[in-house]
Design an enzyme around this catalytic site. Sequence first.
Site, PDB file in Angstrom:
ATOM      1  N   HIS A 159     -13.255  35.463   3.888  1.00 16.95           N
ATOM      2  CA  HIS A 159     -14.657  35.882   3.732  1.00 16.95           C
ATOM      3  C   HIS A 159     -15.608  34.780   4.171  1.00 16.95           C
ATOM      4  CE1 HIS A 159     -17.145  38.278   0.448  1.00 16.95           C
ATOM      5  NE2 HIS A 159     -17.879  38.210   1.645  1.00 16.95           N
TER       6      HIS A 159
ATOM      7  N   TYR B 275     -17.863  40.036  -4.626  1.00 17.09           N
ATOM      8  CA  TYR B 275     -18.969  41.002  -5.144  1.00 17.09           C
ATOM      9  C   TYR B 275     -19.058  41.427  -6.384  1.00 17.09           C
ATOM     10  CZ  TYR B 275     -18.671  41.779  -0.001  1.00 17.09           C
ATOM     11  OH  TYR B 275     -18.609  41.580   1.445  1.00 17.09           O
TER      12      TYR B 275
HETATM   13  N1  LIG Z   1     -19.536  38.624   4.780  1.00 11.29           N
HETATM   14  C1  LIG Z   1     -19.243  39.913   4.536  1.00 11.29           C
HETATM   15  O1  LIG Z   1     -17.964  39.995   4.816  1.00 11.29           O
HETATM   16  C2  LIG Z   1     -20.147  41.047   4.597  1.00 11.29           C
HETATM   17  C3  LIG Z   1     -21.585  40.794   4.504  1.00 11.29           C
HETATM   18  C4  LIG Z   1     -22.545  41.956   4.255  1.00 11.29           C
HETATM   19  C5  LIG Z   1     -21.747  43.245   3.866  1.00 11.29           C
HETATM   20  N2  LIG Z   1     -20.438  43.289   3.824  1.00 11.29           N
HETATM   21  C6  LIG Z   1     -19.713  44.878   3.630  1.00 11.29           C
HETATM   22  O2  LIG Z   1     -20.720  45.736   4.398  1.00 11.29           O
HETATM   23  C7  LIG Z   1     -21.150  46.819   3.183  1.00 11.29           C
HETATM   24  C8  LIG Z   1     -22.359  47.069   3.369  1.00 11.29           C
HETATM   25  O3  LIG Z   1     -23.410  46.099   3.445  1.00 11.29           O
HETATM   26  P1  LIG Z   1     -24.616  46.121   2.382  1.00 11.29           P
HETATM   27  O4  LIG Z   1     -24.245  46.881   1.227  1.00 11.29           O
HETATM   28  O5  LIG Z   1     -24.718  44.449   1.811  1.00 11.29           O
HETATM   29  O6  LIG Z   1     -25.879  46.537   2.996  1.00 11.29           O
HETATM   30  P2  LIG Z   1     -26.558  47.735   3.526  1.00 11.29           P
HETATM   31  O7  LIG Z   1     -25.248  48.674   3.799  1.00 11.29           O
HETATM   32  O8  LIG Z   1     -27.100  47.400   4.897  1.00 11.29           O
HETATM   33  O9  LIG Z   1     -27.465  48.247   2.691  1.00 11.29           O
HETATM   34  C9  LIG Z   1     -27.261  48.652   1.260  1.00 11.29           C
HETATM   35  C10 LIG Z   1     -28.387  48.966   0.418  1.00 11.29           C
HETATM   36  O10 LIG Z   1     -28.901  50.172   1.169  1.00 11.29           O
HETATM   37  C11 LIG Z   1     -29.171  51.194   0.236  1.00 11.29           C
HETATM   38  N3  LIG Z   1     -29.003  52.584   0.592  1.00 11.29           N
HETATM   39  C12 LIG Z   1     -27.596  53.077   1.128  1.00 11.29           C
HETATM   40  N4  LIG Z   1     -28.140  54.200   1.381  1.00 11.29           N
HETATM   41  C13 LIG Z   1     -29.229  54.493   1.385  1.00 11.29           C
HETATM   42  C14 LIG Z   1     -30.022  55.727   1.437  1.00 11.29           C
HETATM   43  N5  LIG Z   1     -29.556  56.790   1.998  1.00 11.29           N
HETATM   44  N6  LIG Z   1     -31.357  55.855   1.271  1.00 11.29           N
HETATM   45  C15 LIG Z   1     -31.978  54.608   0.828  1.00 11.29           C
HETATM   46  N7  LIG Z   1     -31.169  53.409   0.604  1.00 11.29           N
HETATM   47  C16 LIG Z   1     -29.774  53.438   0.942  1.00 11.29           C
HETATM   48  C17 LIG Z   1     -28.162  50.811  -1.126  1.00 11.29           C
HETATM   49  O11 LIG Z   1     -28.887  51.378  -2.056  1.00 11.29           O
HETATM   50  P3  LIG Z   1     -28.149  52.373  -3.405  1.00 11.29           P
HETATM   51  O12 LIG Z   1     -26.848  51.593  -3.853  1.00 11.29           O
HETATM   52  O13 LIG Z   1     -29.240  52.796  -4.020  1.00 11.29           O
HETATM   53  O14 LIG Z   1     -27.626  53.549  -2.392  1.00 11.29           O
HETATM   54  C18 LIG Z   1     -28.155  49.266  -0.922  1.00 11.29           C
HETATM   55  O15 LIG Z   1     -29.218  48.646  -1.744  1.00 11.29           O
HETATM   56  C19 LIG Z   1     -20.736  45.665   1.904  1.00 11.29           C
HETATM   57  O16 LIG Z   1     -20.717  46.551   0.700  1.00 11.29           O
HETATM   58  C20 LIG Z   1     -19.800  44.955   2.244  1.00 11.29           C
HETATM   59  O17 LIG Z   1     -18.515  46.001   2.064  1.00 11.29           O
HETATM   60  C21 LIG Z   1     -19.626  42.246   4.243  1.00 11.29           C
END
Ligand SMILES: NC(=O)c1ccc[n+]([C@@H]2O[C@H](COP(=O)([O-])OP(=O)(O)OC[C@H]3O[C@@H](n4cnc5c(N)ncnc54)[C@H](OP(=O)(O)O)[C@@H]3O)[C@@H](O)[C@H]2O)c1
Length: 316
Positions: free
Chosen positions: A120, A56
Site C-alpha cells: 500500500h 481504511y
Molecule cells: N493508494 C491506494 O491504494 C488507493 C488510493 C485511493 C483509492 N484507492 C482505491 O480506490 C477506491 C476509490 O477511491 P476513492 O473512494 O478514494 O475516490 P473516488 O472513487 O474518486 O470518490 C469517492 C467519492 O465519490 C463519491 N461518489 C461516488 N459515486 C457518486 C455518485 N454517483 N454521485 C456523487 N458522488 C459519488 C463517494 O460518495 P458516496 O460514498 O456518498 O457515494 C465518495 O465520497 C478506494 O475505495 C480504494 O479502494 C486506493
Amino acid sequence: MHKTRLSPNGPAISALALGAASLGSVYSDVSQDNADATVHTALELGVNFIDVAPYYGLTKAETALGHALSGIARDRYVLATKIGRYGDKDWDFSRDATLRSLDASLARLGCGHIDVLQCHDIEMGDYRQLVEEAIPTLHDLKRQGVIGFVGITGYDLPLLERVAVEHNVDTVMAYCTYTLQDQRLAPVARRLQAHGISVFNASPLGMGLLTRRGPPDWHPGHASVHAAAAEAARLCEAAGTDISRLALQFALQGAIQNGMATTVIGSSSPANMRDNIAALSQPIDQALLAQVEAILAPVRDKGWDVLPGNGGKAGK
Ligand SMILES: NC(=O)c1ccc[n+]([C@@H]2O[C@H](COP(=O)([O-])OP(=O)(O)OC[C@H]3O[C@@H](n4cnc5c(N)ncnc54)[C@H](OP(=O)(O)O)[C@@H]3O)[C@@H](O)[C@H]2O)c1
C-alpha cells in the site's frame, strides 16, 4: 457488465470495481446497514471486484466489508486488499508485519483466500524493506497458493512502473491519475500492459474532487485544481446533470481504451452505486464534456507533491 481479465491467466473481473475505502467512513459516517446495501447492490448489478485495505478507517472498512460479504458465495467476488500501511504516517513493509497483516485481514474479511494482495502506497514507506521483504513475501505467499496475485499501489507513477517491472508484480493500482482532470496514467498503463501487468485505475472521481459535494477537507490537491473542479461541477449542475456521472463515464471509457483492467470507484451509497452502474450504459454527453474539459484545461495533469513521511498529504 463489460468484463476484463485480471492478469493474463486470472479470473474475469468487472470493468467497474467497488472501492471500499468509503465503508471505513473516510468521507462521511457510514452505518453497517448502508455498507451492506452498497456491497449487495454492486454485486447484484454485476460488479465482482472489490478493493479494500487495513488502513481504511483503521480496519473499519475491512470489518464492514467482511460483514457485508458474510453468507455470499466466495466465487461471486474477486477480493483485493493491502499490507504495509496502518495509519496516516505508519508504514511497515517488513516480512513479519506483512504476514501478521494478512492473517488479520483474513479474519476481518471472514474468508480464507485473498485474490490480490498489494503493498500500500509504496512511495511513502521504506524502499529497502519494500523490495527486500514485502514484495518477496507476497511472491512466497503466491507460490504457496495463499494469495492469487502480487500487487503494488500508490500515486508516484514513475516509481510504480519501475518497481512493477523490476520486481515482477502482477498488478498496479494507481489513484487520481486517470480522471477528467488528470490523465498521466494512460501511457504508463499501456506500457505496463505490454509487460502483462494489470492496471487498476482507482479514484475516477479524484477522491471526491469531481463530485457535486466537492473534495473532503483532507484532499491533497492544489487550490487551483479545487477551484476549476468546482466551476466544472456548477456547469454540470446548470446543465441538469451531476459531474460525477460525466467523470465516471470519461474515466471508464479511457481506462478500457488504454488497456486498464478495471476502474475502482468508492461509494458508501447504494443509490450512488446504482447511478454509477447505470452511467456505464448511457452515452456520454460530448458537448458537455468539451465544455468541462475546457474549464479543466489550465489544471490538466496537475497533481500534488509526494513528500515521503508526510502521509500522502500535499506539499507546497
Ligand atoms: N493508494 C491506494 O491504494 C488507493 C488510493 C485511493 C483509492 N484507492 C482505491 O480506490 C477506491 C476509490 O477511491 P476513492 O473512494 O478514494 O475516490 P473516488 O472513487 O474518486 O470518490 C469517492 C467519492 O465519490 C463519491 N461518489 C461516488 N459515486 C457518486 C455518485 N454517483 N454521485 C456523487 N458522488 C459519488 C463517494 O460518495 P458516496 O460514498 O456518498 O457515494 C465518495 O465520497 C478506494 O475505495 C480504494 O479502494 C486506493
